[in-house]
Scaffold this active site. Sequence first.
Site, PDB file in Angstrom:
ATOM      1  N   LYS A  82       3.640  -6.989  12.108  1.00  0.00           N
ATOM      2  CA  LYS A  82       2.755  -7.210  10.953  1.00  0.00           C
ATOM      3  C   LYS A  82       2.994  -8.605  10.341  1.00  0.00           C
ATOM      4  CE  LYS A  82       1.525  -5.019   6.563  1.00  0.00           C
ATOM      5  NZ  LYS A  82       1.305  -3.760   5.881  1.00  0.00           N
TER       6      LYS A  82
ATOM      7  N   ARG B 221       0.849  -1.188   0.000  1.00  0.00           N
ATOM      8  CA  ARG B 221       0.000   0.000   0.000  1.00  0.00           C
ATOM      9  C   ARG B 221       0.884   1.236   0.000  1.00  0.00           C
ATOM     10  NH1 ARG B 221      -3.042   0.686   4.652  1.00  0.00           N
ATOM     11  NH2 ARG B 221      -4.378   2.126   3.539  1.00  0.00           N
TER      12      ARG B 221
ATOM     13  N   ARG C 116      -1.899   6.241  13.194  1.00  0.00           N
ATOM     14  CA  ARG C 116      -0.809   5.645  13.981  1.00  0.00           C
ATOM     15  C   ARG C 116      -0.960   5.988  15.445  1.00  0.00           C
ATOM     16  NH1 ARG C 116       3.805   8.352  15.311  1.00  0.00           N
ATOM     17  NH2 ARG C 116       3.758  10.584  14.936  1.00  0.00           N
TER      18      ARG C 116
HETATM   19  C1  BTN Z   1       0.406  -3.764   2.376  1.00  0.00           C
HETATM   20  O1  BTN Z   1       1.172  -2.841   2.067  1.00  0.00           O
HETATM   21  O2  BTN Z   1       0.177  -4.032   3.550  1.00  0.00           O
HETATM   22  C2  BTN Z   1      -0.252  -4.584   1.287  1.00  0.00           C
HETATM   23  C3  BTN Z   1       0.657  -5.669   0.820  1.00  0.00           C
HETATM   24  C4  BTN Z   1       0.056  -6.522  -0.281  1.00  0.00           C
HETATM   25  C5  BTN Z   1       1.059  -7.492  -0.849  1.00  0.00           C
HETATM   26  C6  BTN Z   1       0.450  -8.454  -1.813  1.00  0.00           C
HETATM   27  S1  BTN Z   1       1.493  -9.814  -2.204  1.00  0.00           S
HETATM   28  C7  BTN Z   1       0.388 -10.315  -3.442  1.00  0.00           C
HETATM   29  C8  BTN Z   1      -0.119  -9.065  -4.129  1.00  0.00           C
HETATM   30  N1  BTN Z   1       0.782  -8.663  -5.182  1.00  0.00           N
HETATM   31  C9  BTN Z   1       1.378  -7.506  -4.945  1.00  0.00           C
HETATM   32  O3  BTN Z   1       2.188  -6.958  -5.682  1.00  0.00           O
HETATM   33  N2  BTN Z   1       0.953  -7.022  -3.767  1.00  0.00           N
HETATM   34  C10 BTN Z   1      -0.012  -7.893  -3.141  1.00  0.00           C
END
Ligand code: BTN
Length: 321
Positions: A185, A120, A318
């Site tokens: 996390k 994100r 946060r």
């Molecule tokens: C976050 O930042 O918390 C979200 C992370 C999401 C990661 C997943 S892995 C599978 C899918 N492909 C990506 O490129 N991102 C999501």
Amino acid sequence: MKSKALITHLSDGEVHSGESLAAKLGVSRTAVWKQVRKAMEEGVEIQTIRGKGYQLLSSVDLLDADSILSAIAPEYRGDIALQVLDEVGSTNAEVGRRMSSGEASLPITIADCQTAGRGRRGRVWTSPRGENLYLSMGITLQGGFSRLDGLSLVLGVAVANALERLGAQGLGLKWPNDIFVPGGKLGGILVELQGELQEGVVQVIAGFGINVHAQTLGGVDQPWSSLARSYPDVRWRRNDLAGNLITAVQDALDLFSRDGFGAFLEPWQARDIFKGQSVEAKGGGVVGIAAGIDERGNYLVRTGDGTVPVRAGEISLRVVS
Ligand code: BTN
């Protein structure tokens, strides 16, 4: 992974001669040796025993499409177009490509590693080979864009349900949809809009990244954990995890379509890791006590001037000390 078939044969932990492996794989003994070397370069621990053969020392958890499909509830299997890849830039990007090329049914892509995993807010999602789950689903929702408001929280509840069913206890959700354990996390969800905006239909790509076996993760700048670290007594298998996750997401989407976001308020609030803490949002513009979510999925911050709803999107929430 070029050596996947080799590792499948070695995965019983026994010693296998170069000759028997060559026969099973239909290649020469030199080719077997090359595959062993390649696998070792990729981090798989294989012992060479002079005069006897090869033995796998580390346990491996290979992805396998048939095993994933059999872990999905039977009522959903027929709708799914499952793709399991050895390596991809981003599973979200791949599902986006599949959706725009008009692929029918529900596209799901899972990869053993990502070379350009997206998080994100433009962050990188560290995606080493063989360790974790990288899974994306193309989701089509009937209804207007207001359906999107609760969706990412609904997906967070679905992930928590799937992990709890497999033995993870005490999971938390960090608004809007990070999956937390006390060590940090554990996973995250990236929801991206797909295609042209159309009235009455919303298409999104939901990408799930769950740390499964990782014991180290380079480049991650916040406390994190993995299922294996936090729940060492459970035997985590990525195929089972993927099948259960897909089932839980489909269950949650059915409930969301039928009963709306209201059905997820209580399950989400029960796992809220912020509740009752001092928080700030909008870069410090809103400071107060975290008070859970409203019926649209906004986060409520109780300030001296009243309760302020904070929308998911660009801003983050946060804890302040
Ligand atoms: C976050 O930042 O918390 C979200 C992370 C999401 C990661 C997943 S892995 C599978 C899918 N492909 C990506 O490129 N991102 C999501």
